[in-house]
Design an enzyme around this catalytic site. Structure first.
Site, PDB file in Angstrom:
ATOM      1  N   GLY A  94       7.288  20.140  16.763  1.00 25.77           N
ATOM      2  CA  GLY A  94       5.854  20.384  16.756  1.00 25.77           C
ATOM      3  C   GLY A  94       5.300  20.848  15.430  1.00 25.77           C
TER       4      GLY A  94
ATOM      5  N   ALA B 186       4.355  17.881  13.216  1.00 18.75           N
ATOM      6  CA  ALA B 186       3.273  17.160  13.883  1.00 18.75           C
ATOM      7  C   ALA B 186       1.939  17.875  13.687  1.00 18.75           C
ATOM      8  CB  ALA B 186       3.575  17.009  15.369  1.00 18.75           C
TER       9      ALA B 186
ATOM     10  N   MET C 246       3.483  13.528  17.119  1.00 14.89           N
ATOM     11  CA  MET C 246       4.746  14.163  17.500  1.00 14.89           C
ATOM     12  C   MET C 246       5.750  14.140  16.357  1.00 14.89           C
ATOM     13  SD  MET C 246       6.905  11.486  19.852  1.00 14.89           S
ATOM     14  CE  MET C 246       8.353  12.519  19.631  1.00 14.89           C
ATOM     15  N   CYS C 247       6.682  15.096  16.411  1.00 15.71           N
ATOM     16  CA  CYS C 247       7.837  15.125  15.503  1.00 15.71           C
ATOM     17  C   CYS C 247       9.045  15.524  16.333  1.00 15.71           C
ATOM     18  CB  CYS C 247       7.592  16.075  14.332  1.00 15.71           C
ATOM     19  SG  CYS C 247       7.264  17.791  14.789  1.00 15.71           S
ATOM     20  N   GLY C 248       9.848  16.473  15.872  1.00 18.85           N
ATOM     21  CA  GLY C 248      11.009  16.902  16.636  1.00 18.85           C
ATOM     22  C   GLY C 248      10.756  18.148  17.455  1.00 18.85           C
TER      23      GLY C 248
END
Length: 452
Positions: free
Chosen positions: A412, A415, A408-410
């Protein structure tokens, strides 16, 4: 009241602003323009201006300067620090030197810190200071990082940065501040929407200008330094020597499937610029996902090696010129071309593809790997999440446990880049979260954890 017109030219992806100054006589000066001169040329053309001067505040680490290109193709006079020892034709300026712009004057102010040879440029209308191009010295709410020259000089440059900011703070309060680095820049600008300011506003609100003393300033500045792309360590020297002059716009040569397969077999890397959902549905095994968006250049420079041929894969509605320019402005001359026909051509030739699973914020079913920057992670993350910055993943993929994993990131995009790197390293059973930590908190009703 001055009628000086300064037009900011914002590169949202790099988080930087160049500036176009109308000199009032059909000529213009530009400040800190990149080699991607499309926006600069369009702005000058709309106003019927010829670019007579190109000023660089410092040896840029995050993009190739366009000043030499303007000099070679348009006869533009380059203004830059004499202490930078640039190896192409320029007017080398020292502290206190002035340049007559034809009514307006430009005064060089020695403001080392971000780099050792950094100049700010004070714009004078008669004897009245109108504004100052501060480059990587005084920023809106901050000051630029001092660790890009060498680790041994970081603290000394931070102390020089303190003196430079104190010097700039002696200018009248109504003097405009036109910095190069802004929100989104890895040169240490804080988040925010404002990209210009005034001396008075910065004295009132900039925490680094309000530091109790030099030691407090140095502690605060060095404590704010995050990671940065590795290409930052190469571009300063290229800018000192002078980037190669382009005789035509960069472009992506077409490659058929057979050519692409041959290049991949001999060490090339395929960079897939399609959106996250498209990459997830099907992609070439071993491809690196970097979706085309404003920050494409930064992540290309962070994740893709500069010394391997790069093959681009895009959708038909994505602009190949944008891909080529974003790579070129950070010195990536290793573009072998693009797969003609995109993934459809690859599939039609009966070549293999693979998929990456997407999961929604309320459907996480595996341990979580959060690959955001450390300050983002500390501000709020899923309880129990593993953390490893995307920029570190290539060299530390062996530290990531095998088995089911949600990356995950903020939103996608990053990520998916991380998932593609992990797939290259042999990881399987990966999924990518569509969304970020706030989406998870909303979907589940649970609270985020804070701290590193």
């Amino acid at each position: 009241m001055s009628t000086v017109e300064v037009v900011p030219l914002v590169d949202e992806g790099l988080g930087n602003s160049a500036y176009l100054l109308d000199l009032g006589d059909g000529r213009a000066m530009v400040v800190d323009v990149s080699l991607d001169l499309r926006a600069t040329s369009a702005a000058a053309r709309r106003r019927g201006l010829t670019v007579a001067f190109a000023a660089d505040t410092h040896l840029h680490a995050d993009f190739l300067s366009g000043a030499g290109q303007l000099s070679a193709t348009e006869g533009t006079q380059v203004l830059a620090s004499a202490a930078g020892h640039r190896e192409f034709e320029h007017n080398g300026l020292r502290d206190g030197d002035e340049v007559d712009l034809g009514g307006l004057r430009l005064r060089a102010l020695g403001t080392p810190g971000h780099t050792h040879e950094h100049l700010s440029f004070l714009l004078l209308d008669g004897d009245k200071p109108v504004g100052v191009f501060t480059g990587g010295s005084l920023l809106v709410g901050a000051a630029a990082r001092t660790d890009l020259v060498s680790p041994e000089r970081t603290e000394a440059l931070a102390r020089a940065q303190y003196a430079s900011l104190q010097r700039l703070a002696t200018l009248p309060d109504d003097v405009a501040v036109w910095p190069t680095h802004g929100a989104g820049s890895f040169c240490s600008a804080p988040p925010g929407t404002e990209r210009t300011s005034t001396i008075g506003r910065e004295k009132a609100t900039n925490p680094l200008l309000r530091a109790a003393d030099e030691d407090a300033f140095v502690t605060a500045l060095l404590g704010s330094l995050g990671s940065f792309p590795p290409y930052f360590l190469r571009l300063g020297e290229i800018n000192r020597r002078g980037p190669d002059v382009l005789d035509h716009p960069p472009a992506l040569a077409g490659l058929n499937v057979a050519q692409t397969r041959s290049l991949l077999a001999h060490g090339a890397l395929l960079v897939d610029a399609r959106p996250v959902a498209d990459f997830a549905a099907a992609h070439v095994p071993g491809a690196l996902s970097i979706p085309l968006r404003p920050v494409f250049a930064s992540w290309l420079g962070w994740l893709a090696p500069p010394d391997r041929p790069l093959i681009m894969l895009r959708n038909a509605d994505q602009d190949p010129a944008e891909i080529a320019w974003q790579a070129t402005k950070i010195g990536y001359t290793n573009l072998a071309g693009e797969l003609t026909g995109g993934l459809a051509a690859w599939v039609a030739a009966e070549q293999p593809t693979t998929t990456t699973r997407l999961v929604g914020p309320g459907d996480i079913d595996s341990p979580v790997l959060d690959i955001r920057q450390t300050p983002e992670f500390a501000a709020g993350h899923l309880p129990g999440a593993l953390h490893l910055e995307l920029g570190d993943l290539s060299s530390r993929a062996t530290e990531v446990p095998h088995g089911p994993l949600v990356v995950m990131c903020g939103h996608g995009e990053r990520a998916m880049g991380a998932a593609s790197l992990l797939e290259q390293a042999g990881h399987r059973d990966l999924a990518v979260l569509t969304g970020g930590p706030d989406d998870w908190a909303t979907a589940t009703g649970h609270r985020l954890e804070t701290g590193a």
